[in-house]
Design a protein around this motif. Structure first.
Motif, short mmCIF file in Angstrom:
data_model
loop_
_atom_site.label_atom_id
_atom_site.label_comp_id
_atom_site.label_asym_id
_atom_site.label_seq_id
_atom_site.Cartn_x
_atom_site.Cartn_y
_atom_site.Cartn_z
N ASP A 151 0.82 -1.22 0.00
CA ASP A 151 0.00 0.00 0.00
C ASP A 151 0.85 1.27 0.00
O ASP A 151 0.33 2.37 -0.22
CB ASP A 151 -0.94 0.02 1.21
CG ASP A 151 -2.04 -1.02 1.10
OD1 ASP A 151 -2.37 -1.39 -0.05
OD2 ASP A 151 -2.56 -1.46 2.14
N LEU A 152 2.16 1.15 0.26
CA LEU A 152 3.04 2.32 0.23
C LEU A 152 3.32 2.78 -1.20
O LEU A 152 3.81 3.89 -1.42
CB LEU A 152 4.37 2.00 0.93
CG LEU A 152 4.30 1.76 2.45
CD1 LEU A 152 5.60 1.15 2.94
CD2 LEU A 152 4.01 3.07 3.18
N TYR A 153 3.03 1.94 -2.18
CA TYR A 153 3.40 2.19 -3.57
C TYR A 153 2.15 2.33 -4.43
O TYR A 153 1.07 1.87 -4.06
CB TYR A 153 4.30 1.07 -4.08
CG TYR A 153 5.46 0.77 -3.17
CD1 TYR A 153 6.55 1.64 -3.10
CD2 TYR A 153 5.45 -0.35 -2.35
CE1 TYR A 153 7.61 1.38 -2.24
CE2 TYR A 153 6.51 -0.61 -1.49
CZ TYR A 153 7.59 0.25 -1.43
OH TYR A 153 8.62 0.01 -0.58
N PRO A 154 2.29 2.93 -5.60
CA PRO A 154 1.11 3.11 -6.46
C PRO A 154 0.64 1.78 -7.04
O PRO A 154 1.42 0.87 -7.28
CB PRO A 154 1.61 4.05 -7.55
CG PRO A 154 3.09 3.86 -7.59
CD PRO A 154 3.50 3.57 -6.18
N ALA A 155 -0.67 1.71 -7.26
CA ALA A 155 -1.27 0.55 -7.90
C ALA A 155 -1.56 0.89 -9.36
O ALA A 155 -2.08 1.98 -9.66
CB ALA A 155 -2.56 0.16 -7.18
N PHE A 156 -1.22 -0.01 -10.26
CA PHE A 156 -1.38 0.22 -11.69
C PHE A 156 -2.51 -0.65 -12.23
O PHE A 156 -2.63 -1.83 -11.87
CB PHE A 156 -0.07 -0.08 -12.43
CG PHE A 156 1.05 0.82 -12.02
CD1 PHE A 156 1.22 2.05 -12.62
CD2 PHE A 156 1.93 0.44 -11.01
CE1 PHE A 156 2.26 2.90 -12.23
CE2 PHE A 156 2.97 1.28 -10.62
CZ PHE A 156 3.13 2.51 -11.23
N TYR A 157 -3.32 -0.06 -13.12
CA TYR A 157 -4.50 -0.74 -13.63
C TYR A 157 -4.53 -0.68 -15.15
O TYR A 157 -3.97 0.24 -15.77
CB TYR A 157 -5.79 -0.08 -13.11
CG TYR A 157 -5.92 -0.05 -11.61
CD1 TYR A 157 -6.63 -1.04 -10.93
CD2 TYR A 157 -5.36 0.99 -10.88
CE1 TYR A 157 -6.76 -0.99 -9.56
CE2 TYR A 157 -5.48 1.04 -9.51
CZ TYR A 157 -6.19 0.05 -8.85
OH TYR A 157 -6.32 0.09 -7.48
N ILE A 158 -5.21 -1.62 -15.73
CA ILE A 158 -5.61 -1.57 -17.14
C ILE A 158 -7.13 -1.61 -17.15
O ILE A 158 -7.73 -2.56 -16.62
CB ILE A 158 -5.03 -2.74 -17.95
CG1 ILE A 158 -3.50 -2.64 -17.99
CG2 ILE A 158 -5.61 -2.76 -19.35
CD1 ILE A 158 -2.85 -3.79 -18.72
N ASN A 159 -7.75 -0.59 -17.71
CA ASN A 159 -9.21 -0.49 -17.73
C ASN A 159 -9.69 -0.50 -19.17
O ASN A 159 -9.04 0.05 -20.07
CB ASN A 159 -9.68 0.80 -17.05
CG ASN A 159 -9.16 0.91 -15.62
OD1 ASN A 159 -9.41 0.05 -14.80
ND2 ASN A 159 -8.44 2.00 -15.34
N GLY A 160 -10.82 -1.08 -19.40
CA GLY A 160 -11.38 -1.09 -20.74
C GLY A 160 -12.86 -1.34 -20.73
O GLY A 160 -13.36 -2.11 -19.91
N TRP A 212 -2.44 6.14 -6.20
CA TRP A 212 -1.39 6.18 -5.18
C TRP A 212 -1.95 6.89 -3.95
O TRP A 212 -2.36 8.05 -4.01
CB TRP A 212 -0.18 6.94 -5.72
CG TRP A 212 1.09 6.70 -4.93
CD1 TRP A 212 1.20 6.07 -3.74
CD2 TRP A 212 2.40 7.09 -5.30
NE1 TRP A 212 2.49 6.02 -3.32
CE2 TRP A 212 3.27 6.65 -4.27
CE3 TRP A 212 2.93 7.77 -6.39
CZ2 TRP A 212 4.63 6.88 -4.31
CZ3 TRP A 212 4.29 7.99 -6.43
CH2 TRP A 212 5.14 7.54 -5.40
N ASN A 213 -1.97 6.16 -2.86
CA ASN A 213 -2.51 6.70 -1.60
C ASN A 213 -1.45 7.55 -0.92
O ASN A 213 -0.78 7.11 0.02
CB ASN A 213 -2.97 5.57 -0.69
CG ASN A 213 -4.13 4.78 -1.27
OD1 ASN A 213 -5.01 5.35 -1.91
ND2 ASN A 213 -4.11 3.47 -1.08
N VAL A 214 -1.29 8.76 -1.38
CA VAL A 214 -0.30 9.67 -0.79
C VAL A 214 -0.88 10.30 0.46
O VAL A 214 -2.10 10.31 0.68
CB VAL A 214 0.11 10.75 -1.80
CG1 VAL A 214 0.79 10.13 -3.00
CG2 VAL A 214 -1.10 11.57 -2.24
#
Length: 486
Positions: free
Chosen positions: A287-296, A324-326
């Protein structure tokens, strides 16, 4: 750390060799006990609950594995009929613009996809955690099975011990009844006082009352055994019949203390629970890092149904995104600390399980070994008490002693015979405790067993175990076990 050897390792009756404990109850050579063990394995409801928990954990592994792939994959479709108001501000309907209708239909269908890439291993760690939890559920099943087999054997030994105590008490009732007859005859002959009659009758009645108390305990033990067998409470004693207290062999093979780490299911379960918690730390850290998604979103949209399948009706969007939960690092960092502290707690639980396992074996060993010596002395005490009763009765008939001495000697015999029966049961109970503490018996789920008819009562064969719903076999995570057949 584990102890290098058992406290009683120097005793010749304690062998350090490791033997097959998969069917340890057979050392008693008691077919009734074999019958009880097998029926309890097939019918016990607590064990069945543990089995269904394994199936739940197996399904959770499948769910976790599915999260590695696109988390959202949906085919959608809808039809709507829309009506527009003519009274709204700047209403285009009032300008009679071509192509604008007040009432119109709309047809849509398409496919949505949302895929969070496992960039930091969060989902892989979740699979690892659930797989370890599945292992722990299997060990929990084996632990319940070990406890069940030990309880069945223990209560069976108690039942036989109660039967023997009742047998001795009834023999003493006959002895005390004959003593009362002698006392009454002497009272009628004027050679003794009425006090002796009351004393003799009191001792007799106290022994008869003790029989009723033992019968209560016997019935309660059989009732518990019924529940362990997964059946309604019934007169199980009549089916078991009478029999001797299980005779234990004089020696026991216990291996080494370190063997408990891989043999006892509860120790393995504690280790697997700690292993299941360890990946939770990595999941929290992700959770400290950004999560990457592919959406379509791909689909077709048209006002009229026949146009829905034309290429001109195609619509869609696609593309990557991230989240990213900054500014939440205090919460996330503390969650990491929380998961790590929970892991350390489970490590301590595992270490405590190892210590408890060693203590339980030691308790069983000292009971088993010392009860043998106790039984020998108690048998000699009973023999001496029987001789003392014969001598004192002869003296009383000859008028050479008073009845108080007779009462004391007879009461001593009653007590010593009862203690002797308990000591014999304690030997069997101590050995059962040793085998339970060593973690033997769970292997029965790999080999199964078939319960024969109850010995001596072929017409009263055991009830057919309830049919289980078809299910996959339990996974085998135990290091000593062979894979269960699918």
């Amino acid at each position: 750390p584990v102890a290098p050897a058992w406290v009683d390792a120097a005793d010749k009756r304690v062998r350090s060799q490791t033997e097959d404990l998969s069917k340890w109850w057979r050392v008693f050579n008691d077919p009734v006990l074999d019958w009880l063990i097998c029926n309890a394995y097939h019918q016990n409801l607590t064990l069945r609950q543990a089995g269904f928990r394994v199936l739940q954990a197996r399904a959770q592994v499948g769910i976790a594995e599915g999260n590695i792939f696109p988390q959202t994959q949906q085919i959608t479709g809808d039809f709507t009929q829309t009506g527009l108001s003519e009274k709204t501000a700047n209403n285009p309907l009032g300008f009679n613009i071509p192509g604008i209708e007040r009432f119109y239909p709309q047809w849509d269908y398409g496919f949505n996809l949302n895929w969070e890439l496992d960039f930091w291993g969060r989902f892989r760690r979740a699979v690892e955690a659930n797989a370890a939890s599945l292992d722990a559920s299997v060990e929990d099943y084996d632990g319940v099975l070990v406890t069940l087999l030990g309880d069945v054997a223990s209560y069976y030994a108690q039942i036989r011990t109660y039967q023997k105590r009742i047998e001795y008490a009834r023999q003493n009732v006959e002895l005390l009844q004959s003593t009362l007859t002698i006392t009454e005859a002497r009272f009628r002959g004027g050679t003794t006082s009425e006090l002796d009659v009351y004393q003799a009758r009191s001792t007799l009645e106290a022994t008869q009352a003790a029989i009723s108390e033992l019968e209560i305990a016997l019935r309660q033990a059989t009732n518990i055994l019924c529940i362990l067998l997964g059946m309604p409470v019934q007169d199980l004693e009549s089916r078991l019949g009478s029999g001797p207290i299980p005779v234990a062999p004089p020696e026991v093979a216990v291996g080494m203390p370190a063997d408990l780490l891989r043999r006892r299911p509860d120790v393995r379960r504690a280790e697997r629970q700690a292993a299941a918690q360890s990946p939770q730390i990595g999941i929290a850290q992700s959770d400290l890092y950004p999560a990457f998604y592919i959406n379509g979103t791909l689909g077709y949209s048209a006002q009229y149904f026949p146009d829905l399948f034309h290429s001109a009706a195609f619509t869609g969007t696609e593309g990557p995104s991230f989240q990213w939960n900054v500014l939440n690092y205090g919460r996330i960092a503390n969650n990491v600390r929380f998961q790590d502290a929970k892991f350390q707690e489970l490590v301590a639980v595992y270490q405590q399980a190892v210590l408890n396992a060693d203590m339980e074996v030691e308790n069983g060993l000292v009971t088993f070994l010392r009860a043998q010596k106790r039984t020998r002395y108690q048998a000699a005490s009973v023999a001496d008490s029987e001789m003392a009763v014969r001598v004192v009765l002869a003296q009383y008939k000859a008028g050479a002693t008073d009845f108080t001495r007779v009462t004391q000697v007879e009461q001593t015999l009653v007590q010593q015979q009862d203690i002797w029966a308990q000591a014999q049961g304690e030997i069997a109970g101590g050995l059962i405790q040793v085998y339970r503490a060593l973690g033997g018996g769970w292997e029965i789920r790999l080999t199964d067993c078939r319960a024969a008819a109850l010995p001596g009562q072929p017409a009263q064969s055991p009830a057919t175990p309830p049919q289980r719903a078809p299910a996959e076999p339990l996974p085998t995570s135990s290091p000593e076990a062979k894979p269960a057949a699918s």
